[in-house]
Every structure is written in C-alpha cells, then in structure tokens.
Motif scaffolding. Structure first.
Motif, short mmCIF file in Angstrom:
data_model
loop_
_atom_site.label_atom_id
_atom_site.label_comp_id
_atom_site.label_asym_id
_atom_site.label_seq_id
_atom_site.Cartn_x
_atom_site.Cartn_y
_atom_site.Cartn_z
N GLU A 23 -4.48 -61.55 -29.22
CA GLU A 23 -3.99 -60.21 -28.92
C GLU A 23 -4.05 -59.31 -30.15
OE1 GLU A 23 -0.12 -60.67 -27.36
OE2 GLU A 23 -0.78 -61.71 -25.53
N ALA A 24 -3.67 -59.86 -31.31
CA ALA A 24 -3.72 -59.07 -32.54
C ALA A 24 -5.16 -58.69 -32.89
CB ALA A 24 -3.09 -59.87 -33.69
N ALA A 25 -6.08 -59.63 -32.68
CA ALA A 25 -7.49 -59.35 -32.96
C ALA A 25 -8.01 -58.26 -32.04
CB ALA A 25 -8.32 -60.62 -32.81
N ALA A 26 -7.58 -58.30 -30.77
CA ALA A 26 -8.00 -57.26 -29.83
C ALA A 26 -7.47 -55.89 -30.22
CB ALA A 26 -7.52 -57.63 -28.42
N VAL A 27 -6.22 -55.86 -30.71
CA VAL A 27 -5.63 -54.60 -31.18
C VAL A 27 -6.42 -54.06 -32.36
CG1 VAL A 27 -3.62 -53.57 -32.30
CG2 VAL A 27 -3.31 -55.05 -30.31
N ARG A 28 -6.77 -54.95 -33.30
CA ARG A 28 -7.53 -54.51 -34.48
C ARG A 28 -8.89 -53.94 -34.08
NH1 ARG A 28 -5.45 -59.32 -36.72
NH2 ARG A 28 -7.44 -60.40 -36.40
N ARG A 29 -9.58 -54.64 -33.18
CA ARG A 29 -10.90 -54.17 -32.75
C ARG A 29 -10.82 -52.81 -32.09
NH1 ARG A 29 -11.55 -59.65 -31.27
NH2 ARG A 29 -10.98 -59.15 -29.10
N GLU A 30 -9.84 -52.65 -31.22
CA GLU A 30 -9.69 -51.37 -30.53
C GLU A 30 -9.24 -50.27 -31.49
OE1 GLU A 30 -9.67 -48.42 -27.74
OE2 GLU A 30 -10.59 -50.42 -27.67
N ALA A 31 -8.39 -50.63 -32.45
CA ALA A 31 -7.89 -49.64 -33.41
C ALA A 31 -9.01 -49.15 -34.32
CB ALA A 31 -6.76 -50.24 -34.24
N LEU A 32 -9.84 -50.06 -34.79
CA LEU A 32 -10.87 -49.70 -35.76
C LEU A 32 -12.13 -49.14 -35.10
CD1 LEU A 32 -10.48 -52.76 -38.16
CD2 LEU A 32 -9.66 -50.43 -38.52
N ARG A 33 -12.45 -49.64 -33.89
CA ARG A 33 -13.60 -49.13 -33.13
C ARG A 33 -14.84 -48.99 -34.00
NH1 ARG A 33 -13.54 -45.94 -28.45
NH2 ARG A 33 -11.43 -46.71 -28.02
N GLY A 34 -15.24 -50.10 -34.63
CA GLY A 34 -16.46 -50.09 -35.43
C GLY A 34 -16.24 -49.91 -36.92
N LEU A 60 -7.15 -42.16 -36.91
CA LEU A 60 -5.73 -42.07 -36.55
C LEU A 60 -5.49 -40.90 -35.61
CD1 LEU A 60 -2.94 -43.39 -37.22
CD2 LEU A 60 -2.64 -41.58 -38.91
N ARG A 61 -6.18 -39.79 -35.84
CA ARG A 61 -5.99 -38.61 -34.99
C ARG A 61 -6.55 -38.82 -33.59
NH1 ARG A 61 -3.01 -38.55 -37.96
NH2 ARG A 61 -2.55 -37.27 -39.76
N GLU A 62 -7.41 -39.81 -33.42
CA GLU A 62 -7.99 -40.09 -32.10
C GLU A 62 -7.11 -41.02 -31.28
OE1 GLU A 62 -11.67 -41.83 -33.14
OE2 GLU A 62 -12.59 -39.96 -33.85
N LEU A 63 -6.15 -41.68 -31.91
CA LEU A 63 -5.32 -42.67 -31.24
C LEU A 63 -4.01 -42.04 -30.78
CD1 LEU A 63 -5.88 -45.62 -33.73
CD2 LEU A 63 -6.79 -45.45 -31.40
N GLU A 64 -3.47 -42.56 -29.71
CA GLU A 64 -2.22 -42.06 -29.17
C GLU A 64 -1.05 -42.60 -29.98
OE1 GLU A 64 0.38 -42.10 -24.98
OE2 GLU A 64 -1.65 -42.98 -25.07
N GLU A 65 -0.19 -41.69 -30.40
CA GLU A 65 0.96 -42.10 -31.20
C GLU A 65 1.87 -43.01 -30.40
OE1 GLU A 65 4.50 -40.01 -33.91
OE2 GLU A 65 2.91 -38.80 -32.98
N GLY A 66 2.35 -44.08 -31.04
CA GLY A 66 3.23 -45.03 -30.38
C GLY A 66 2.52 -46.25 -29.85
N PRO A 68 0.04 -49.70 -30.21
CA PRO A 68 -0.18 -50.70 -31.26
C PRO A 68 -1.36 -50.35 -32.15
CG PRO A 68 0.20 -51.78 -29.15
CD PRO A 68 0.05 -50.32 -28.86
N GLU A 69 -2.40 -49.74 -31.56
CA GLU A 69 -3.58 -49.38 -32.34
C GLU A 69 -3.23 -48.29 -33.36
OE1 GLU A 69 -4.67 -51.27 -28.62
OE2 GLU A 69 -3.45 -49.50 -29.05
N HIS A 70 -2.46 -47.31 -32.95
CA HIS A 70 -2.03 -46.24 -33.86
C HIS A 70 -1.19 -46.81 -35.00
CE1 HIS A 70 0.38 -42.82 -35.30
NE2 HIS A 70 -0.61 -42.04 -34.90
N ALA A 71 -0.28 -47.72 -34.65
CA ALA A 71 0.59 -48.33 -35.67
C ALA A 71 -0.24 -49.15 -36.66
CB ALA A 71 1.64 -49.21 -35.00
N TYR A 72 -1.25 -49.86 -36.17
CA TYR A 72 -2.08 -50.68 -37.06
C TYR A 72 -2.82 -49.81 -38.07
CZ TYR A 72 -5.86 -53.66 -38.70
OH TYR A 72 -6.75 -54.34 -39.50
N VAL A 73 -3.46 -48.75 -37.60
CA VAL A 73 -4.21 -47.87 -38.50
C VAL A 73 -3.27 -47.18 -39.48
CG1 VAL A 73 -5.67 -45.81 -38.62
CG2 VAL A 73 -6.07 -47.52 -36.85
N ARG A 74 -2.12 -46.75 -39.00
CA ARG A 74 -1.14 -46.07 -39.86
C ARG A 74 -0.64 -47.00 -40.95
NH1 ARG A 74 4.67 -44.76 -38.95
NH2 ARG A 74 5.13 -42.66 -39.74
#
Length: 307
Positions: A23-34, A60-66, A68-74
C-alpha cells in the motif's frame, strides 16, 4: 512456527489483510507519478534538493490536500529542505534558546512556505522560504523572551491571560476587564493582577525615557539600545569568506567588478575580453555555487574547480 500459525499467516496474506508495504509503495508511485523516488531526502545534496524540490512543489499543487499522496510529497519536501532551516538557525546560535527549539520553530516556517509557494511565479523556492523561516524564528524569540527573570508559572499565566483576553474581546466587543478575565479563567482577581504585574517583565523601558503622570513615555525614541538590522548580515559575510576564497581567480575578479565596482555585465565583459552573455552565465554559476555553499549543512569541500 506451529502449523496453525503458519496456516493463519498464509490465510491473512492470501486475503490481502496485511500488505502495508504494498500500500505504501502504491501511494509513493501515485504521489510521484514518474518523478524519482528519494530514499533519504535529508541526505540529498543542496543542488539536488533544489532541483527535486522544484519538481515536487509542482506535483504538490496537482494533488488533493488531505490525501496520502499529498502528505507524502509534502513530507518529502520538508525533509529535503531541512538544511535551509539549519542554515537559518546558525545566525541565532548565540541566543540562549536551545538550537533544537529554534530548528523546530524554523521547520514550522518551512511548512508554511511549502504550503504557500506558487511554482508558476518563477522564483526559487529557497529564496521564497528563507524569509518565512527566519521570520518564524524571530516571532518565537519575540513571544518567548523576557526582559527580567519571571517564574515559569507566571509566564504561563501571562499566555493564558492573553488568550483569554482575545477570546473575550471577540465575544464581548470590548477589551475585557480584570474581573472578566478572572471569571473566564476561573481564577481570583488577585491572581490575575499578579499575572498583569508579571507581564511588565516581558518588555523593558529605557531609564532615560521621560514619564508623565499617567506613565506614558513622552520621548519613546530614546532607548538604552536599538536593533541594528545590519548586524544580521555580519554572519552571512563571514560565511561567504571561505566560499569566495575557494573560487578561481577569474570568478573572484568578476565578483569584485560586479559588486565591488558596480559594473554592468557588458562593462565586465569589456574588461575581461568576454561577451556579455558569457559574463551572465559565469555570474549565474558563481552565485549558484555560493548559494549552495551557504545552504549546505556542514563544511564545504576543500577544493573547487575553476571553470
């Protein structure tokens, strides 16, 4: 391991109930998107941190605040730029507060800068964040410094009274009286009076100020000491000295002509037999090196190449 335990673990794995790593790996992949994944953000060099931060701030500006992906990048951005906070804390190393407390407060300023930064404005993040970080530190000193020694219980009482006064002013429409503050805090009035007296120890007035009968200073311009903003530049200059000393002779010459003699890039080019465009590129490279050296947390290398 017992047969029953092994069977239970296999069952949990097959039903997908224990896959936190996936699950954490999936969050990272979606957060970073390449974008490249950073294993240890706090150990990335200053140059790499600036480049990575630019990409992550845009993401970060492309991700929805709140999310998990936004929190990871932040959180990654915070770790990447902690060296900026530590650099800002150096100028206050002679203050009595613990360095860890100053860094912690500066990190709050860093978070505010990350949340407010607009990548479309075309400015460097460190240039935007540093004043916010330093401002947060100065606000911390202003809010926690006392002109005279006051017991901690009275310091805490002053904070509680200030908060209560703000709440009551909003509710009542006027500045609350001592009795109203005491009732709100469920304290006797003499205790609030003690807190008011202690609050006078938070600031000091010059002994030379002429005081009228109503205790209002007539000459507020006279002080025992005044703050000199230029003092804060002294440490910056001292930090720059070894960095400039490690530059090549031509680089030091260009800095001297630009900032010592205030020549334009074209005039510097005429002096050195180079084009204005070449001088512009050299200046940008020199200033980037100096900026990176100032932001590095630790000693810079002993040698640099002159290009």
């Amino acid at each position: 391991m017992s047969t029953r335990t092994a069977r239970t673990n296999r069952t949990a794995s097959s039903t997908g109930t224990t896959r936190p790593g996936s699950e954490a790996a999936a969050v990272r992949r979606e957060a970073l998107r390449g974008l490249p994944e950073i294993d240890r953000p706090s150990q990335v060099s200053t140059d790499d941190a600036q480049t990575l931060s630019a990409s992550l701030l845009t993401r970060l500006r492309e991700l929805e605040e709140g999310t998990p992906e936004h929190a990871y990048v932040r959180n990654t951005l915070i770790e990447l730029n902690l060296s900026l906070v530590r650099f800002a804390a150096r100028r206050f190393r002679n203050r009595p507060e613990q360095r860890e407390d100053i860094v912690q407060v500066g990190t709050i300023g860093l978070i505010k800068a990350i949340d407010r930064f607009d990548p479309t404005r075309g400015i460097e993040f460190s240039a935007f964040a540093l004043p916010t970080v330093v401002g947060e530190m100065k606000r911390f000193f202003r809010d926690t410094s006392w002109a005279v020694r006051v017991p901690r219980r009275l310091q805490e009482l002053r904070v509680d009274m200030a908060k209560a006064a703000d709440v009551l002013e909003q509710r009542l429409g006027h500045r609350p009286t001592r009795a109203e503050v005491a009732a709100h805090l469920d304290l006797p009035e003499d205790r609030v009076a003690e807190g008011e007296l202690a609050a006078h120890g938070y600031t000091a007035r010059s002994l030379d100020v002429t005081v009228a009968e109503d205790d209002a200073p007539r000459d507020s311009s006279r002080r025992l000491a005044t703050a000199e903003p230029a003092y804060e530049l002294i440490e910056d200059f001292e930090s720059l000295k070894p960095l400039i000393a490690r530059l090549g002779e031509r680089d030091r010459r260009i800095l001297s002509l630009r900032f010592g003699e205030d020549l334009t890039q074209a005039e510097i080019g005429e002096r050195l037999g180079l084009s204005q465009m070449h001088i512009s590129r050299l200046l940008n490279r020199i200033l980037d090196e100096l900026r990176a050296g100032l932001l590095e947390d630790g000693d810079a290398p002993d040698e640099t190449t002159d290009s």
